[in-house]
Design an enzyme around this catalytic site. Structure first.
Site, PDB file in Angstrom:
ATOM      1  CG  HIS A 159      50.195  45.958  26.447  1.00  0.00           C
ATOM      2  ND1 HIS A 159      50.795  44.904  25.806  1.00  0.00           N
ATOM      3  CD2 HIS A 159      50.329  46.913  25.460  1.00  0.00           C
ATOM      4  CE1 HIS A 159      51.184  45.137  24.510  1.00  0.00           C
ATOM      5  NE2 HIS A 159      50.798  46.422  24.460  1.00  0.00           N
ATOM      6  CB  SER A 286      31.489  38.790  51.280  1.00  0.00           C
ATOM      7  OG  SER A 286      32.241  37.920  52.546  1.00  0.00           O
ATOM      8  CE  LYS A 292      35.254  41.629  48.580  1.00  0.00           C
ATOM      9  NZ  LYS A 292      35.579  40.277  48.687  1.00  0.00           N
ATOM     10  CD  GLU A 299      33.527  37.901  40.530  1.00  0.00           C
ATOM     11  OE1 GLU A 299      34.711  38.222  40.967  1.00  0.00           O
ATOM     12  OE2 GLU A 299      32.428  38.031  41.094  1.00  0.00           O
TER      13      GLU A 299
END
Ligand code: ARG
Length: 467
Positions: A159, A286, A292, A299
């Site tokens: 979980h 970024s 970043k 992804e």
């Protein structure tokens, strides 16, 4: 002689197709990648035609010589694919007939329906082999990182809540198990593809005296003893698209696996977890925020899994309402499996590179896994060893956790008096439970994260993948 408004099937037509129809119905733009398989099928089929007396030796030789020329033209990118000839089969036949007019006999006793079914089966055998090889590379990369990090532990999650401690190696070996099932799936598929449909014709075979087993043998559709394997119902053989579904499914399961793996690593890579540092080579920055370093490879792997799963759905929707046997709808089947194949090939290499360059941040892992809450279940087990029923033990430890929360202290620091008041057995040396080494040593059963067990599993897999 009938007017040839379309080179191969134009006999019964008085006008050729509209430009728009040509563009709409062509498949050569995407099925030209079947060319190597189509040429192999042409070679085998004409060899068989000669074998049964439907082609003379001279005709066969002329066709085989011509096929070698066309093959070279294709390899060199010199063949002009023409959408007016619809597909890869007719383009090759047209190009060949120009060189060797004898090729007008090549389509004897076959149809594009059994031809495309045969080409596809050869493609699937090839595709399964390449995917298996890439999966094996990936397995080796994962095993290497697992071996290098045997002493590093992290919290395991259920979980997405801290559950129990595991070693990094145990977690990575879970991935090895997942991908090994993919390997098995693709190998099984390779075997399922290994049946030759050629000779099924358009739907009902042929009146000509062909030798299907000869062609099957020529094309390598044989069992482990070299016995030819031919399909046994001509209608099924040209209508069947199970392999497309199975291949797309195997790709979808594999993509689901690498998507879940990616999600784990994306989480581990976040500042909040901070368990890993990803290789620069597989991250991007970024355009706005200079600080970043984004886990884009992972992804995209997660994103592409959606596309690969989508291909399976598209195939199901396409096939499910079709009457037997061949319908032109089926031409679209290749778009989906080629895309799944291309994406899986890319994805497996990107995942391998990302994992191979991933570094575990030992300090952060140690900090996280030191959370005594991770050993609450071990405390319940300790009580079981003291003769307490597990349901009661669970309740007792729950009360200990609540007490720790109230007192705002870690679970292993609950004062002895509080512990004793919760259960008399907690007068004993229960704090000994809060020792990670002890916790791991106590888990040496098969499939558990004990250090000996992990070594065993690492050895087992290293033998399988030869790392
Ligand atoms: N390009 C076609 C396909 O991929 C080949 C089979 C065509 N058969 C036919 N009867 N039009 O499905």
């Amino acid at each position: 002689m009938a007017k040839k408004s379309q080179a191969t099937w134009g006999g019964r037509f008085s006008k050729g197709p509209a430009e728009l129809m040509l563009t709409f119905s062509e498949s050569v733009s995407f099925d030209k990648r079947l060319a190597p398989f189509d040429i192999a099928v042409n070679r085998a089929h004409t060899a068989m035609l000669h074998h049964v007396g439907l082609l003379s030796r001279r005709e066969l030789q002329a066709i085989h010589k011509g096929l070698a020329v066309v093959e070279k033209q294709i390899e060199d990118g010199k063949l002009k694919w023409n959408e007016a000839f619809e597909d890869v089969h007719m383009n090759i036949e047209q190009a060949l007939t120009k060189i060797a007019p004898e090729a007008a006999k090549m389509h004897t006793a076959r149809s594009r329906n059994d031809q495309v079914a045969t080409d596809s089966r050869l493609f699937f055998k090839f595709a399964c082999d390449s995917i298996v090889a890439l999966l094996e590379n990936l397995q080796r990369a994962i095993l290497k990182v697992a071996e290098a990090n045997q002493s590093v532990s992290i919290p395991g999650y259920t979980h997405l809540q801290r559950a129990q401690p595991v070693s990094v190696a145990h977690h990575l070996l879970a991935y090895v198990e997942m991908f090994s099932r993919d390997i098995t799936r693709f190998k099984r598929l390779h075997d399922d593809a290994n049946w030759c449909p050629l000779g099924s014709g358009a739907i009902a075979g042929t009146t000509l005296p062909i030798d299907r087993e000869f062609t099957a043998k020529e094309l390598g559709f044989v069992d482990s003893k070299g016995k030819p394997r031919v399909t046994t119902n001509s209608m099924d053989a040209v209508a069947d698209r199970d392999l497309f579904l199975d291949f797309a499914h195997a790709c979808a399961v594999c993509a689901t696996h690498f998507s879940r793996v990616s999600e784990d690593i994306i989480l581990w890579n976040s500042t909040e977890f901070g368990y890993v540092e990803l290789p620069d080579a597989f991250c991007t920055g970024s355009s706005l925020m200079p600080q970043k370093k984004n886990p884009d490879s992972l992804e995209l792997l997660r994103g592409k899994s959606g596309r690969i799963i989508g291909s399976l759905q598209a195939l199901y929707a396409m096939v499910k309402g079709l009457p037997l046997t061949y319908n032109r709808d089926l031409q679209e089947d290749k778009v989906q499996v080629f895309d799944s194949f291309d994406q899986i090939e890319l994805c497996l290499q990107v995942l391998e590179g990302t994992i191979a360059g991933m570094q575990f941040k030992k300090g952060r892992c140690q900090e996280a896994v030191a959370d005594p809450g991770l050993l609450a279940t071990d405390l319940a087990d300790w009580l079981v060893n003291e003769g307490v029923a597990f349901r009661d033990a669970h309740h007792v430890v729950g009360a200990m956790v609540a007490r720790a929360e109230t007192l705002k202290i870690p679970l292993d620091q609950v004062p002895l008096d509080d512990a004793k008041s919760i259960h008399p057995k907690l007068a004993g040396n229960w704090r000994s439970v809060f020792d990670l080494d002890r916790a791991f040593r106590a888990r040496e059963g098969i499939g558990m994260p004990g250090p000996k067990q992990i070594k065993k599993q690492l050895n087992r897999w290293s033998k399988v993948y030869g790392s």
